[in-house]
Design a protein around this motif. Sequence first.
Motif, PDB file in Angstrom:
ATOM      1  N   UNK A  44      25.896  26.457  17.318  1.00 22.49           N
ATOM      2  CA  UNK A  44      25.672  27.820  16.859  1.00 22.49           C
ATOM      3  C   UNK A  44      25.978  27.890  15.362  1.00 22.49           C
ATOM      4  N   UNK A  45      25.157  28.638  14.625  1.00 23.83           N
ATOM      5  CA  UNK A  45      25.329  28.656  13.164  1.00 23.83           C
ATOM      6  C   UNK A  45      25.536  30.077  12.665  1.00 23.83           C
ATOM      7  N   UNK A  46      26.546  30.235  11.810  1.00 21.70           N
ATOM      8  CA  UNK A  46      26.734  31.491  11.086  1.00 21.70           C
ATOM      9  C   UNK A  46      26.532  31.179   9.614  1.00 21.70           C
ATOM     10  N   UNK A  47      25.501  31.786   9.049  1.00 18.36           N
ATOM     11  CA  UNK A  47      25.091  31.444   7.691  1.00 18.36           C
ATOM     12  C   UNK A  47      25.346  32.618   6.756  1.00 18.36           C
ATOM     13  N   UNK A  48      26.090  32.362   5.692  1.00 19.07           N
ATOM     14  CA  UNK A  48      26.309  33.381   4.676  1.00 19.07           C
ATOM     15  C   UNK A  48      25.454  33.011   3.475  1.00 19.07           C
ATOM     16  N   UNK A  49      24.622  33.925   3.028  1.00 13.71           N
ATOM     17  CA  UNK A  49      23.637  33.553   2.008  1.00 13.71           C
ATOM     18  C   UNK A  49      23.285  34.695   1.077  1.00 13.71           C
ATOM     19  N   UNK A  50      22.728  34.318  -0.070  1.00 14.26           N
ATOM     20  CA  UNK A  50      22.084  35.300  -0.933  1.00 14.26           C
ATOM     21  C   UNK A  50      20.594  35.015  -0.996  1.00 14.26           C
ATOM     22  N   UNK A  51      20.251  33.795  -0.578  1.00 15.31           N
ATOM     23  CA  UNK A  51      18.873  33.351  -0.684  1.00 15.31           C
ATOM     24  C   UNK A  51      18.063  33.866   0.511  1.00 15.31           C
ATOM     25  N   UNK A 101      26.092  18.965  -1.178  1.00 13.72           N
ATOM     26  CA  UNK A 101      25.930  19.925  -0.084  1.00 13.72           C
ATOM     27  C   UNK A 101      25.686  19.191   1.237  1.00 13.72           C
ATOM     28  N   UNK A 102      24.893  18.119   1.180  1.00 12.68           N
ATOM     29  CA  UNK A 102      24.678  17.317   2.383  1.00 12.68           C
ATOM     30  C   UNK A 102      25.994  16.747   2.884  1.00 12.68           C
ATOM     31  N   UNK A 103      26.796  16.258   1.939  1.00 19.06           N
ATOM     32  CA  UNK A 103      28.078  15.674   2.327  1.00 19.06           C
ATOM     33  C   UNK A 103      28.977  16.737   2.962  1.00 19.06           C
ATOM     34  N   UNK A 104      28.970  17.939   2.370  1.00 23.68           N
ATOM     35  CA  UNK A 104      29.806  19.006   2.923  1.00 23.68           C
ATOM     36  C   UNK A 104      29.367  19.346   4.348  1.00 23.68           C
ATOM     37  N   UNK A 105      28.057  19.383   4.563  1.00 18.12           N
ATOM     38  CA  UNK A 105      27.555  19.691   5.905  1.00 18.12           C
ATOM     39  C   UNK A 105      27.863  18.527   6.851  1.00 18.12           C
ATOM     40  N   UNK A 106      27.636  17.293   6.360  1.00 21.20           N
ATOM     41  CA  UNK A 106      27.932  16.119   7.176  1.00 21.20           C
ATOM     42  C   UNK A 106      29.395  16.068   7.571  1.00 21.20           C
ATOM     43  N   UNK A 107      30.255  16.379   6.622  1.00 17.49           N
ATOM     44  CA  UNK A 107      31.690  16.398   6.903  1.00 17.49           C
ATOM     45  C   UNK A 107      32.003  17.448   7.960  1.00 17.49           C
ATOM     46  N   UNK A 108      31.339  18.614   7.841  1.00 19.53           N
ATOM     47  CA  UNK A 108      31.545  19.653   8.842  1.00 19.53           C
ATOM     48  C   UNK A 108      31.082  19.215  10.230  1.00 19.53           C
ATOM     49  N   UNK A 118      31.449  23.890  -1.665  1.00 25.65           N
ATOM     50  CA  UNK A 118      31.561  22.607  -0.945  1.00 25.65           C
ATOM     51  C   UNK A 118      32.971  22.135  -0.670  1.00 25.65           C
ATOM     52  N   UNK A 119      33.871  22.329  -1.618  1.00 23.84           N
ATOM     53  CA  UNK A 119      35.263  21.917  -1.449  1.00 23.84           C
ATOM     54  C   UNK A 119      35.390  20.497  -0.926  1.00 23.84           C
ATOM     55  N   UNK A 120      34.665  19.590  -1.554  1.00 25.06           N
ATOM     56  CA  UNK A 120      34.796  18.177  -1.205  1.00 25.06           C
ATOM     57  C   UNK A 120      36.066  17.622  -1.835  1.00 25.06           C
ATOM     58  N   UNK A 121      36.401  16.386  -1.474  1.00 24.86           N
ATOM     59  CA  UNK A 121      37.514  15.700  -2.117  1.00 24.86           C
ATOM     60  C   UNK A 121      36.884  14.784  -3.166  1.00 24.86           C
ATOM     61  N   UNK A 122      36.819  15.262  -4.416  1.00 19.81           N
ATOM     62  CA  UNK A 122      35.927  14.647  -5.404  1.00 19.81           C
ATOM     63  C   UNK A 122      36.284  13.213  -5.783  1.00 19.81           C
ATOM     64  N   UNK A 131      28.400  28.313   7.425  1.00 18.36           N
ATOM     65  CA  UNK A 131      28.056  27.781   6.106  1.00 18.36           C
ATOM     66  C   UNK A 131      28.077  28.898   5.087  1.00 18.36           C
ATOM     67  N   UNK A 132      28.816  28.653   4.003  1.00 14.36           N
ATOM     68  CA  UNK A 132      28.952  29.673   2.970  1.00 14.36           C
ATOM     69  C   UNK A 132      28.079  29.311   1.772  1.00 14.36           C
ATOM     70  N   UNK A 133      27.009  30.033   1.594  1.00 13.76           N
ATOM     71  CA  UNK A 133      26.070  29.833   0.487  1.00 13.76           C
ATOM     72  C   UNK A 133      25.711  28.370   0.252  1.00 13.76           C
ATOM     73  N   UNK A 134      25.166  27.713   1.267  1.00 11.87           N
ATOM     74  CA  UNK A 134      24.811  26.304   1.070  1.00 11.87           C
ATOM     75  C   UNK A 134      23.698  26.111   0.041  1.00 11.87           C
ATOM     76  N   UNK A 135      22.915  27.148  -0.225  1.00  7.96           N
ATOM     77  CA  UNK A 135      21.781  26.977  -1.143  1.00  7.96           C
ATOM     78  C   UNK A 135      22.187  27.098  -2.608  1.00  7.96           C
ATOM     79  N   UNK A 136      23.434  27.468  -2.845  1.00  9.51           N
ATOM     80  CA  UNK A 136      23.874  27.744  -4.220  1.00  9.51           C
ATOM     81  C   UNK A 136      23.673  26.531  -5.130  1.00  9.51           C
TER      82      UNK A 136
END
Lengths: 233, 286
Positions: A186-193, A141-148, A85-89, A158-163
Amino acid sequence: MLKLKDVTVRYETAEAVRGVSIEVPEGSVISVIGANGAGKSTILKAISGLVPLYSGEIEFSGQKINRMAVNQIVDLGVVQVPEGRRLFPYMSVMANIKLGAYLRRDKRGMMADMEEVFRLFPRLKERSNQKAGSLSGGEQQMLAIGRGLMARPKLLMMDEPSLGLAPVVIDLLADTIRTINQSGITVLLVEQNASLVTRVSQKCYVIEVGRVVLEGNVQELMADDSVRRAFLG
Amino acid sequence: MDISTLLQSILNGFSSAGIYILVALGLTLVLSIMNIVQLAHGEIYMIGAYGVYYITTSLGLNFFLALVISTLLMGGLGIVLERLCFRPLRGQFDRAAIASIGLILILQNVVLSIAGGDPRSYMSPFTGVLKILGVAISWDRLSIVLFGFGLVAALFLFIRMTKTGQAMLAISQDRDGAALQGINIDRISMAAMFLGCALAAIAGALVGAIFSVSPTMGGFALMKGIAVIILGGLGSIPGAVVGGLIIGLIDGIMPILTTTHIAGLIGFGAIIIILLFRPQGISGHE
């Protein structure tokens, strides 16, 4: 829209990504799937300009971007929701959202997009004055996506948003990704799930130790037993 | 000890605190945004004071104009140093520290060769005393308190209200996260060095007006500044303010209870004790 041509990234000790070629057509949801340490995050870092390429080329809308600075790449509309997420905590939810729109000058558009983010994630509105670090994993995770989204991306990576998220929250995430895509991003999703990937994306690349070992239609790949066993558990 | 002495020393404490905070804010800005300790910060403080000395005595300009010019020049020097010296070393803590020690030697000796080693002084524009309830307060001390805390308030507003300020906070909390929002780290680092050096120059110029200026005056400022940011919590702006107040008041009040030397001992002793219980500093994270 986005083309990676034979991209190799080297860290000091090892090659993290070896000759990877990926194509993301406009309007699609493309996934990159693979185990931990396979080089998935490095691919996104290379696209965003956080790590230099050793060789190869990255093109966005016909423009070569692999020598651009990180902020220039963001300015083109290539936005990343990074791993972890790399938010600003220690800043408020609101401040985090506003920083997503850092490069934008259109106040009115920003306000409209903020409303849109709050409509998508009502929880963020309730907690807009809270510190980002105090949110739950799903909310973060919502905040990270919202910020994006505040950057008004053309391509959202998105890098492993389900983590670390509970299955219910992953369902919400899948809906969110579809909604975002339907709004024209357009979405590029990196995932393990694997279940998230099958639910949202059309095409999938399977990465193993820095290489693309398989690519193709998500449904077909998932039907393949060997793929499931080898990469997706 | 009468009440007047006590109030006087409390005021002295606040004026020391004002200086320490100005110095510490610059250090902490640079530390949190560029991930380096800029050990030549005291030299910027010293040259800022010499700037005012030369502009007032050689060019005959008044103190305030000299202060503005010297502050802007030091801010500019900060940008040059960031560009030439610290940008290539960003994030490399040890190398940047060594480079900044080199800068200390260079800057001190340049000043020494131009100005000589004798202390110089210039007139404070704040003269006379203010009498409140029979307590005489000298204007020059009071001016430091007002300047110092006025600038702290301005910096808080800047960080809170401006985009650049928010970008600085963001970088200090997550560098890659900030870059991915489109924040230009190079440009914000330049802004941080400009601000940090400008604040140090103001602090030096104010101290020079009360005491005197000499090529080695920066060492003391650096020592206090580092103590303040360690006590307050590395990289924390509110921490620098609280830490500066604590150390400034200890330095102001202790000398009336004991000798100056013992007071210094008590000051640093208190820091050690506070850090024993709160190793991350007063408002540090983690």
